[in-house]
Enzyme design. Sequence first.
Site, PDB file in Angstrom:
ATOM      1  CB  ALA A 134      -0.368  -0.084   1.019  1.00  0.00           C
ATOM      2  CB  CYS A 135       4.364   2.138   1.050  1.00  0.00           C
ATOM      3  SG  CYS A 135       4.161   1.083   3.041  1.00  0.00           S
ATOM      4  N   GLY A 136       2.563   4.700  -1.055  1.00  0.00           N
ATOM      5  CA  GLY A 136       2.774   5.181  -1.925  1.00  0.00           C
ATOM      6  C   GLY A 136       1.775   5.234  -3.134  1.00  0.00           C
TER       7      GLY A 136
END
Length: 264
Positions: free
Chosen positions: A109-111
Site C-alpha cells: 500500500a505504501c506510496g
Amino acid sequence: MNRGRSQRVLVRHWDGSSEHRRPDALVVEEPLTIELDDVIVTTTMRTPGHDFELAAGFCFTEGLLGAASISAIRYCAKQRAVETEFNLVTVQTDGAPPAVPRLGLTTSACGLCGAESIEALSERLDPLPPIEPPLSADVLTALPERVRACQDLFGATGGAHAAAAFGADGKPILIREDIGRHNAVDKVVGRMLLDGDLPARGRGLFVSGRASFEMVQKAWAAGFGVLAAVSAPSALAVETASAAGLVLAGFVRNGQLNFYSPPV
C-alpha cells in the site's frame, strides 16, 4: 538480551485504596531483520519465537517469493547467530525475483492510493473461490473464546495479539501470538507455507485486533476464504475484501458480529 517471550518486572500497584509492590510480566519486543537471498527486505519489531515462520510468512504475503520455493531459512547467513542476538533471519530461495532493499516495514500500500493498492494486489492475486460450505455466524462468534483459551502469552502479559487459522467447524488449527498483529498473521501463514498447507482453501483467519488493509492483503495472499476480526475494519480493508471475494467479519465479540464483505 531476553530470549523469552515475556519478562518479569517489579511495579507499584494501586488497588484503589493503597499502593504496594508486586511482580508483573511484560511482553518482549525486539527487532527482527529479514533478508531474502541476502538482501534486507524489512526490519520489524516482534516478539521472539517462531522467527523462521515470521520471515517465511512475510516474504510470501508481500509477494516477494514470486513462484519460487524456500530452500533454506537460518539465523544470519554471514556470521554467528549469537553475534546478531538471533535478530537476523536469512531466507534463501531457488530463484525468487531480485529483492529490493527496504528500510522499515513496507507494504504494497505504501506510496499508492487505495484504488491503486487494490489494483496492485489484483494483478498478482486471483479472486478467491467461495468458501463451501459457508461458515455460519454462530461458528464465527465462538472464535474469540476458543482462541483466547490458547493465548498463553496474552494471559501472562495482556500485551500480545493472536492470529489463528480455523476450519469449517470453527476450531482453531494453528495459533500464534506476537506484539504485532501483522507478525502474528505472518507466523501463521509462514507455518502453513513451510508445511505445504497453502493456499488455505476452506479455512478462515481470525485476528484479535482490527482488520486493516494489511490483514486483508495477507489473508488474500494465503488463500483464506474468511477473515474474522475482534475489532473494526478500515474502509480500504472492506474494499479490498470485496475485490478479493473474501468474507470479512468485524466486531466479532460478545456473540455478535458485522459482515462487511461480500457487499450487502
